[in-house]
Write a protein that holds these residues in place. Sequence first.
Motif, mmCIF file in Angstrom:
data_model
loop_
_atom_site.group_PDB
_atom_site.id
_atom_site.type_symbol
_atom_site.label_atom_id
_atom_site.label_comp_id
_atom_site.label_asym_id
_atom_site.label_seq_id
_atom_site.Cartn_x
_atom_site.Cartn_y
_atom_site.Cartn_z
ATOM 1 N N CYS A 141 17.112 43.926 52.544
ATOM 2 C CA CYS A 141 15.855 43.252 52.910
ATOM 3 C C CYS A 141 14.759 44.245 53.297
ATOM 4 C CB CYS A 141 16.113 42.293 54.070
ATOM 5 S SG CYS A 141 14.594 41.489 54.648
ATOM 6 N N CYS A 152 10.006 42.743 56.312
ATOM 7 C CA CYS A 152 9.024 43.138 57.333
ATOM 8 C C CYS A 152 9.015 44.660 57.443
ATOM 9 C CB CYS A 152 9.329 42.484 58.691
ATOM 10 S SG CYS A 152 10.615 43.302 59.657
ATOM 11 N N GLY A 158 12.037 47.279 58.046
ATOM 12 C CA GLY A 158 12.925 47.744 56.976
ATOM 13 C C GLY A 158 12.630 49.180 56.572
ATOM 14 N N ARG A 172 14.185 51.698 59.511
ATOM 15 C CA ARG A 172 15.572 51.613 59.981
ATOM 16 C C ARG A 172 16.425 52.706 59.353
ATOM 17 N NH1 ARG A 172 16.372 46.471 56.250
ATOM 18 N NH2 ARG A 172 16.796 47.551 54.298
ATOM 19 N N CYS A 198 16.774 44.960 62.192
ATOM 20 C CA CYS A 198 16.389 46.364 62.051
ATOM 21 C C CYS A 198 15.679 46.790 63.331
ATOM 22 C CB CYS A 198 15.478 46.548 60.840
ATOM 23 S SG CYS A 198 16.227 45.955 59.309
ATOM 24 N N CYS A 222 12.665 37.596 60.080
ATOM 25 C CA CYS A 222 14.119 37.789 60.181
ATOM 26 C C CYS A 222 14.862 36.527 60.623
ATOM 27 C CB CYS A 222 14.412 38.934 61.161
ATOM 28 S SG CYS A 222 15.879 39.891 60.735
HETATM 29 S S1 SF4 Z 1 14.155 43.131 60.490
HETATM 30 FE FE1 SF4 Z 1 14.991 41.444 59.285
HETATM 31 S S2 SF4 Z 1 13.264 40.750 58.017
HETATM 32 FE FE2 SF4 Z 1 12.744 42.804 58.783
HETATM 33 S S3 SF4 Z 1 13.451 44.198 57.158
HETATM 34 FE FE3 SF4 Z 1 15.111 44.038 58.670
HETATM 35 S S4 SF4 Z 1 16.465 42.398 57.861
HETATM 36 FE FE4 SF4 Z 1 14.463 42.226 56.797
#
Ligand code: SF4
Length: 282
Positions: free
Chosen positions: A108, A111, A114, A117, A180, A196
């Motif tokens: 994913c 947002c 991502g 992370r 994340c 999320c």
């Molecule tokens: S926080 Fe959630 S919505 Fe945002 S990139 Fe990570 S998995 Fe995707």
Amino acid sequence: MRKPDIFDEIIQCLKAGEKTGADTSMSEETLNVFLHPIRGNAGNAPLAAARSRPEVRAAVPAPVMRPQRQVAPAPVQAPPPQNIQGVPPAYAPDMPEWESLRTECAACMKCGLGKTRTNMVFADGNPHAELMFIGEGPGADEDATGVPFVGRAGELLSRMIAAMTFDRKTETCIANIVKCRPPGNRNPADDEAAACMPYLKRQIAMVNPKVIVLLGAVPLLYLFNLKGITKLRGRWLDYNGIPAMPTYHPAYLLRNPPAKKDAWADLQAVMAVFGRKPAPRR
Ligand code: SF4
């Protein structure tokens, strides 16, 4: 060396009973020594007798507010190339939809979190568990390992769970509002949480726990649109028919140790739902 706290002493008491074969429960008088005075949970007393789901639902006090309307899950997007190093191996081979969702989350980029992370942090524990904990988001340790609640706050959460007589890996499932890490350990922003939340809602639907424990203000805000953890902790809420207990986040308890007695009172109310109240009067 860390000073033992209330949860360590409760665990010691339980272990001593296991070794000797004696009654492993702790007397109410002993608990009162730890916890006195416990405030704000008088209304939870009827839950002590609840042992099965229908009875639990019947015994749980009326919710103070229904959660926000469920949002339909976002359509699955074509996953971009993604590094999924550190994602724990599948631990639910009998729940393919759980692993499928994990793979979806690992890819994913809905947002901005991502982009920064190291690892997506999906969940820990058992997706078949009856007790689910929901925190706010990964910190540095969680981002590095891909597992929620592994830092100092995670260590305290593990001790809280043990004091509740639950096994963290097999009897609980732990997830967060966002998967994340928000940079600098800040709270998730509204748009990040909104992006999320559909994943978490699908996780809750799959786990379908008997009880949810909300750890801190962030899950209270984004699952119930409620503010004021200090006022609302210890009061049962209702998440689509699932009793939910708000309590303090372990990180807050590390900063404010006196609040542990209130958190323990909240957790005792949860234990009572499972018939694990550890204090038959001797
Ligand atoms: S926080 Fe959630 S919505 Fe945002 S990139 Fe990570 S998995 Fe995707």
